[in-house]
Design an enzyme around this catalytic site. Structure first.
Site, PDB file in Angstrom:
ATOM      1  N   HIS A  81       7.482   1.073 -10.835  1.00  0.00           N
ATOM      2  CA  HIS A  81       6.331   0.628 -10.192  1.00  0.00           C
ATOM      3  C   HIS A  81       5.109   1.087 -10.724  1.00  0.00           C
ATOM      4  CE1 HIS A  81       7.568   4.673  -8.497  1.00  0.00           C
ATOM      5  NE2 HIS A  81       6.248   4.728  -8.469  1.00  0.00           N
ATOM      6  N   HIS A 105       1.054   2.111 -10.297  1.00  0.00           N
ATOM      7  CA  HIS A 105       0.192   2.440  -9.066  1.00  0.00           C
ATOM      8  C   HIS A 105      -1.256   1.918  -9.589  1.00  0.00           C
ATOM      9  CE1 HIS A 105       2.350   6.110  -7.309  1.00  0.00           C
ATOM     10  NE2 HIS A 105       3.285   6.061  -8.309  1.00  0.00           N
ATOM     11  N   ASN A 131       4.494   6.622 -13.456  1.00  0.00           N
ATOM     12  CA  ASN A 131       5.060   7.751 -13.732  1.00  0.00           C
ATOM     13  C   ASN A 131       6.509   7.628 -14.143  1.00  0.00           C
ATOM     14  OD1 ASN A 131       2.986   9.217 -12.849  1.00  0.00           O
ATOM     15  ND2 ASN A 131       3.415   8.749 -10.823  1.00  0.00           N
ATOM     16  N   ARG A 145       0.803  -1.232  -0.020  1.00  0.00           N
ATOM     17  CA  ARG A 145      -0.134  -0.025   0.082  1.00  0.00           C
ATOM     18  C   ARG A 145       0.823   1.176  -0.109  1.00  0.00           C
ATOM     19  NH1 ARG A 145      -4.734  -2.071   0.321  1.00  0.00           N
ATOM     20  NH2 ARG A 145      -5.076  -4.149   1.429  1.00  0.00           N
ATOM     21  N   ASP A 146       0.689   2.238  -0.697  1.00  0.00           N
ATOM     22  CA  ASP A 146       1.284   3.474  -0.926  1.00  0.00           C
ATOM     23  C   ASP A 146       1.224   4.210   0.578  1.00  0.00           C
ATOM     24  OD1 ASP A 146       2.064   5.556  -3.371  1.00  0.00           O
ATOM     25  OD2 ASP A 146       1.712   6.529  -1.665  1.00  0.00           O
ATOM     26  N   ILE A 147       2.422   4.651   0.515  1.00  0.00           N
ATOM     27  CA  ILE A 147       2.220   5.333   2.200  1.00  0.00           C
ATOM     28  C   ILE A 147       1.692   6.648   2.166  1.00  0.00           C
ATOM     29  CG2 ILE A 147       4.313   6.918   1.618  1.00  0.00           C
ATOM     30  CD1 ILE A 147       5.555   5.911   4.496  1.00  0.00           C
TER      31      ILE A 147
HETATM   32  P1  DGP Z   1       6.008   8.199  -8.067  1.00  0.00           P
HETATM   33  O1  DGP Z   1       5.747   9.617  -8.001  1.00  0.00           O
HETATM   34  O2  DGP Z   1       5.578   7.385  -9.134  1.00  0.00           O
HETATM   35  O3  DGP Z   1       7.507   7.918  -7.901  1.00  0.00           O
HETATM   36  O4  DGP Z   1       5.375   7.568  -6.822  1.00  0.00           O
HETATM   37  C1  DGP Z   1       6.109   6.948  -5.583  1.00  0.00           C
HETATM   38  C2  DGP Z   1       5.113   6.656  -4.527  1.00  0.00           C
HETATM   39  O5  DGP Z   1       5.758   5.740  -3.766  1.00  0.00           O
HETATM   40  C3  DGP Z   1       4.257   7.831  -3.876  1.00  0.00           C
HETATM   41  O6  DGP Z   1       2.924   7.702  -4.164  1.00  0.00           O
HETATM   42  C4  DGP Z   1       4.701   7.683  -2.174  1.00  0.00           C
HETATM   43  C5  DGP Z   1       5.032   6.126  -2.336  1.00  0.00           C
HETATM   44  N1  DGP Z   1       6.193   5.823  -1.568  1.00  0.00           N
HETATM   45  C6  DGP Z   1       7.406   6.492  -1.353  1.00  0.00           C
HETATM   46  N2  DGP Z   1       8.100   5.968  -0.462  1.00  0.00           N
HETATM   47  C7  DGP Z   1       7.379   5.021   0.375  1.00  0.00           C
HETATM   48  C8  DGP Z   1       7.521   4.055   1.277  1.00  0.00           C
HETATM   49  O7  DGP Z   1       8.696   4.223   1.985  1.00  0.00           O
HETATM   50  N3  DGP Z   1       6.512   3.415   1.541  1.00  0.00           N
HETATM   51  C9  DGP Z   1       5.512   3.346   0.901  1.00  0.00           C
HETATM   52  N4  DGP Z   1       4.614   2.395   1.277  1.00  0.00           N
HETATM   53  N5  DGP Z   1       5.195   4.063  -0.235  1.00  0.00           N
HETATM   54  C10 DGP Z   1       6.264   4.905  -0.362  1.00  0.00           C
END
Ligand code: DGP
Length: 115
Positions: free
Chosen positions: A99, A101, A86, A28-30
């Site tokens: 990655h 989303h 992205n 899950r996105d943080i």
């Molecule tokens: P992007 O902009 O496509 O590189 O999105 C990176 C995403 O990664 C952003 O929505 C927040 C997420 N993210 C960044 N660091 C962490 C982390 O340490 N844990 C989790 N679960 N998500 C993270």
């Protein structure tokens, strides 16, 4: 080019992992943008979409098939969802580990902000 995502994949950093196998790790996105916001990450360290090789063809397809399955499991396959990759600065990429989303659980609105 190791990022925080490699640490999550190796179990060295915490994350809410929803699925993991020998090819992908999904968590899950943080900072979720919607009720469902899952990152589908290849275990292989690929920095951006630009860095996909021909040999990654199967892996790239697997990311998409995994997204489809997780959408179904999250119950958003019928209501719909958005898949986003992205790439680099203009694409808004923050973490330099490829990655996908998977975002859904509410109407997503316009595809991009028009400026
Ligand atoms: P992007 O902009 O496509 O590189 O999105 C990176 C995403 O990664 C952003 O929505 C927040 C997420 N993210 C960044 N660091 C962490 C982390 O340490 N844990 C989790 N679960 N998500 C993270």
């Amino acid at each position: 080019m190791s990022t925080i995502f490699s640490k999550i994949i190796r179990g060295e950093a915490p994350a809410d992992i929803v699925y993991q196998d020998d090819r992908v790790t999904c968590f899950r996105d943080i900072n979720p943008a919607a009720p469902v916001h899952i990152l589908i990450v290849p275990n292989k360290e690929i920095a951006t979409a630009n860095d996909l090789d021909d040999e990654d063809e199967s892996l790239a397809g697997y990311l998409l098939l995994t997204a489809r399955r997780l959408a179904r499991e999250a119950g958003i396959d019928e209501s719909g969802y958005r898949l986003i990759i992205n790439c680099n600065r203009d694409g808004g990429q923050v973490v330099d580990h490829l990655h996908l989303h998977l975002i859904g659980g509410r109407p997503m609105g316009p595809m991009v902000v028009r400026v």
